[in-house]
Design an enzyme around this catalytic site. Structure first.
Site, PDB file in Angstrom:
ATOM      1  N   ARG A  98      -0.122  12.426   7.937  1.00 29.61           N
ATOM      2  CA  ARG A  98      -1.084  11.574   8.710  1.00 29.61           C
ATOM      3  C   ARG A  98      -1.592  12.377  10.033  1.00 29.61           C
ATOM      4  NH1 ARG A  98      -0.798   6.882   5.449  1.00 29.61           N
ATOM      5  NH2 ARG A  98      -2.269   5.425   6.088  1.00 29.61           N
ATOM      6  N   LYS A 130      -6.924   6.184  -2.447  1.00 34.15           N
ATOM      7  CA  LYS A 130      -5.788   7.110  -2.618  1.00 34.15           C
ATOM      8  C   LYS A 130      -4.960   6.619  -3.603  1.00 34.15           C
ATOM      9  CE  LYS A 130      -4.577   7.150   1.834  1.00 34.15           C
ATOM     10  NZ  LYS A 130      -5.582   6.077   2.393  1.00 34.15           N
ATOM     11  N   ARG A 159      -6.861   0.586  11.984  1.00 33.21           N
ATOM     12  CA  ARG A 159      -6.304   1.891  10.999  1.00 33.21           C
ATOM     13  C   ARG A 159      -7.469   2.903  11.000  1.00 33.21           C
ATOM     14  NH1 ARG A 159      -5.127  -1.805   6.073  1.00 33.21           N
ATOM     15  NH2 ARG A 159      -4.684  -0.029   5.029  1.00 33.21           N
ATOM     16  N   ARG A 168      -2.478  -7.901   1.437  1.00 36.50           N
ATOM     17  CA  ARG A 168      -1.413  -6.822   2.299  1.00 36.50           C
ATOM     18  C   ARG A 168      -1.583  -7.692   3.790  1.00 36.50           C
ATOM     19  NH1 ARG A 168      -1.593  -0.798   1.185  1.00 36.50           N
ATOM     20  NH2 ARG A 168      -1.755  -0.700   3.526  1.00 36.50           N
ATOM     21  N   ARG A 222      -8.953  -6.521  -1.378  1.00 43.40           N
ATOM     22  CA  ARG A 222      -8.037  -5.979  -2.055  1.00 43.40           C
ATOM     23  C   ARG A 222      -7.026  -6.926  -2.565  1.00 43.40           C
ATOM     24  NH1 ARG A 222      -4.843  -0.623  -0.252  1.00 43.40           N
ATOM     25  NH2 ARG A 222      -4.930  -1.544   1.768  1.00 43.40           N
TER      26      ARG A 222
HETATM   27  P1  AP5 Z   1      -6.637   1.737  -2.477  1.00 42.88           P
HETATM   28  O1  AP5 Z   1      -6.637   2.792  -3.585  1.00 42.88           O
HETATM   29  O2  AP5 Z   1      -5.630   0.775  -2.328  1.00 42.88           O
HETATM   30  O3  AP5 Z   1      -7.003   2.630  -1.154  1.00 42.88           O
HETATM   31  P2  AP5 Z   1      -5.741   3.305  -0.609  1.00 42.88           P
HETATM   32  O4  AP5 Z   1      -6.319   4.401   0.259  1.00 42.88           O
HETATM   33  O5  AP5 Z   1      -4.383   3.758  -1.208  1.00 42.88           O
HETATM   34  O6  AP5 Z   1      -5.626   2.523   0.708  1.00 42.88           O
HETATM   35  P3  AP5 Z   1      -4.237   2.214   1.711  1.00 42.88           P
HETATM   36  O7  AP5 Z   1      -4.753   0.899   2.557  1.00 42.88           O
HETATM   37  O8  AP5 Z   1      -3.126   1.978   0.912  1.00 42.88           O
HETATM   38  O9  AP5 Z   1      -4.120   3.284   2.288  1.00 42.88           O
HETATM   39  P4  AP5 Z   1      -3.663   3.441   3.981  1.00 42.88           P
HETATM   40  O10 AP5 Z   1      -3.562   4.900   3.988  1.00 42.88           O
HETATM   41  O11 AP5 Z   1      -4.173   2.766   4.891  1.00 42.88           O
HETATM   42  O12 AP5 Z   1      -2.210   2.631   3.567  1.00 42.88           O
HETATM   43  P5  AP5 Z   1      -0.667   2.997   3.520  1.00 42.88           P
HETATM   44  O13 AP5 Z   1      -0.051   2.170   2.663  1.00 42.88           O
HETATM   45  O14 AP5 Z   1      -0.582   4.532   3.117  1.00 42.88           O
HETATM   46  O15 AP5 Z   1      -8.094   0.969  -2.831  1.00 42.88           O
HETATM   47  C1  AP5 Z   1      -8.497   0.066  -1.723  1.00 42.88           C
HETATM   48  C2  AP5 Z   1      -9.138  -1.126  -2.468  1.00 42.88           C
HETATM   49  O16 AP5 Z   1     -10.368  -0.585  -2.800  1.00 42.88           O
HETATM   50  C3  AP5 Z   1      -8.364  -1.525  -3.828  1.00 42.88           C
HETATM   51  O17 AP5 Z   1      -8.715  -2.953  -3.818  1.00 42.88           O
HETATM   52  C4  AP5 Z   1      -9.225  -0.725  -4.860  1.00 42.88           C
HETATM   53  O18 AP5 Z   1      -9.059  -1.551  -6.059  1.00 42.88           O
HETATM   54  C5  AP5 Z   1     -10.476  -0.640  -4.359  1.00 42.88           C
HETATM   55  N1  AP5 Z   1     -11.120   0.736  -4.860  1.00 42.88           N
HETATM   56  C6  AP5 Z   1     -10.731   1.681  -4.855  1.00 42.88           C
HETATM   57  N2  AP5 Z   1     -11.457   2.860  -5.327  1.00 42.88           N
HETATM   58  C7  AP5 Z   1     -12.578   2.009  -5.428  1.00 42.88           C
HETATM   59  C8  AP5 Z   1     -14.142   2.476  -5.741  1.00 42.88           C
HETATM   60  N3  AP5 Z   1     -14.304   3.744  -6.258  1.00 42.88           N
HETATM   61  N4  AP5 Z   1     -14.842   1.612  -5.746  1.00 42.88           N
HETATM   62  C9  AP5 Z   1     -14.638   0.440  -5.415  1.00 42.88           C
HETATM   63  N5  AP5 Z   1     -13.382  -0.222  -5.202  1.00 42.88           N
HETATM   64  C10 AP5 Z   1     -12.588   0.684  -5.120  1.00 42.88           C
HETATM   65  O19 AP5 Z   1      -0.163   2.842   5.080  1.00 42.88           O
HETATM   66  C11 AP5 Z   1      -0.118   1.789   5.434  1.00 42.88           C
HETATM   67  C12 AP5 Z   1       0.738   1.798   6.983  1.00 42.88           C
HETATM   68  O20 AP5 Z   1       1.762   2.520   6.749  1.00 42.88           O
HETATM   69  C13 AP5 Z   1      -0.057   2.935   7.948  1.00 42.88           C
HETATM   70  O21 AP5 Z   1      -1.186   1.909   8.542  1.00 42.88           O
HETATM   71  C14 AP5 Z   1       1.093   3.193   9.065  1.00 42.88           C
HETATM   72  O22 AP5 Z   1       1.524   2.439   9.716  1.00 42.88           O
HETATM   73  C15 AP5 Z   1       2.465   3.479   7.908  1.00 42.88           C
HETATM   74  N6  AP5 Z   1       2.426   4.746   7.373  1.00 42.88           N
HETATM   75  C16 AP5 Z   1       2.099   5.274   6.312  1.00 42.88           C
HETATM   76  N7  AP5 Z   1       2.366   6.559   6.023  1.00 42.88           N
HETATM   77  C17 AP5 Z   1       2.507   6.962   7.203  1.00 42.88           C
HETATM   78  C18 AP5 Z   1       2.677   8.310   7.864  1.00 42.88           C
HETATM   79  N8  AP5 Z   1       2.843   9.296   7.129  1.00 42.88           N
HETATM   80  N9  AP5 Z   1       2.997   8.605   9.170  1.00 42.88           N
HETATM   81  C19 AP5 Z   1       3.048   7.412   9.920  1.00 42.88           C
HETATM   82  N10 AP5 Z   1       2.670   5.891   9.355  1.00 42.88           N
HETATM   83  C20 AP5 Z   1       2.639   5.864   8.209  1.00 42.88           C
END
Ligand code: AP5
Length: 210
Positions: free
Chosen positions: A88, A13, A166, A155, A122
């Site tokens: 979410r 994402k 997760r 991270r 990552r």
């Molecule tokens: P990346 O682009 O970093 O993936 P992402 O989907 O953004 O992953 P996140 O871990 O950031 O998502 P998340 O939803 O768990 O975390 P968030 O920060 O939102 O890609 C991942 C890796 O793969 C990278 O190394 C990239 O280079 C590689 N890659 C990408 N595309 C690729 C491809 N096509 N092929 C190969 N490799 C590839 O949330 C973190 C925490 O915050 C949550 O757990 C929760 O506790 C809290 N939180 C956040 N938002 C909310 C909400 N709305 N409500 C409640 N809690 C929340």
């Protein structure tokens, strides 16, 4: 355009949000990043959110919705925004509908096995937010950000047992909201590919942005 990116942790994402941000010239807003910034700055919100994030659980809706409302009220969102990681769960989706109107919801589809591979490699830049992968998207210099030259790090919530939780939280709480948007005719699916550039092509095609 007001766009939502859905998908499991590590689906890409953040990676695709950055491409879309540049292409559409609208900000991408990651609630995860806003929460991590709050933790780093030691704010009250950061203190309340920290334990939930460390365990891979969702932060309570009241905290996240207020944070999101404040962010999308800023002037840079007047031509639209990309939401990465919000909503979410169904309650957040319903709240969002009372604040603004969403045009499209893109769900990035990636298997759990691929997610585990991706998150173990990552590396992130805490300074500018760029994201890399040791195999799929390596930085030019090991552990150094190509964009801003700051040190890269792993991270805290990318540890394997936290990733597994997760994924459980995603399947039980977030995945069901695909149906919420499908019923409203707003859901688009893109299947994550091995290469980041191939996923980008698929995302642009599905959204009609080629
Ligand atoms: P990346 O682009 O970093 O993936 P992402 O989907 O953004 O992953 P996140 O871990 O950031 O998502 P998340 O939803 O768990 O975390 P968030 O920060 O939102 O890609 C991942 C890796 O793969 C990278 O190394 C990239 O280079 C590689 N890659 C990408 N595309 C690729 C491809 N096509 N092929 C190969 N490799 C590839 O949330 C973190 C925490 O915050 C949550 O757990 C929760 O506790 C809290 N939180 C956040 N938002 C909310 C909400 N709305 N409500 C409640 N809690 C929340």
């Amino acid at each position: 355009m007001n766009l939502i990116l859905l998908g499991p942790p590590g689906a890409g994402k953040g990676t695709q949000a950055e491409v879309l941000r540049q292409k559409l010239n609208i900000p991408s807003i990651s609630t995860g990043m806003l929460l991590r910034n709050a933790i780093e700055q030691g704010t009250q919100l950061g203190k309340e959110a920290e334990g939930y994030i460390a365990k891979g659980n969702l932060v309570p809706d009241t905290l996240v919705v207020d944070l999101l409302k404040e962010r999308i009220s800023q002037s840079d969102t007047k031509n639209g925004f990309i939401l990465d990681g919000f909503p979410r769960n169904r309650a957040q989706a319903e709240q969002l509908d009372t604040i603004c109107s969403i045009d499209k919801v893109l769900s990035l589809e990636v298997s759990d096995a691929d997610i585990i591979k991706r998150l173990s490699g990552r590396r992130v830049c805490n300074s500018c937010g760029a994201s890399y992968h040791t195999v799929y998207k390596p930085s030019k210099k090991e552990m150094v950000c190509d964009n801003c030259g700051a040190a890269l790090s792993i991270r805290e919530d990318d540890k394997e047992e936290t990733v597994l939780n997760r994924l459980n939280v995603y399947h039980s709480q977030t995945e069901p909201i695909k149906e919420y948007y499908q019923l409203r005719g707003k859901l688009y699916l893109a299947y994550g590919q091995e290469e980041v550039a191939d996923t980008t092509k698929e995302v642009l095609r599905v959204l009609g942005l080629e």
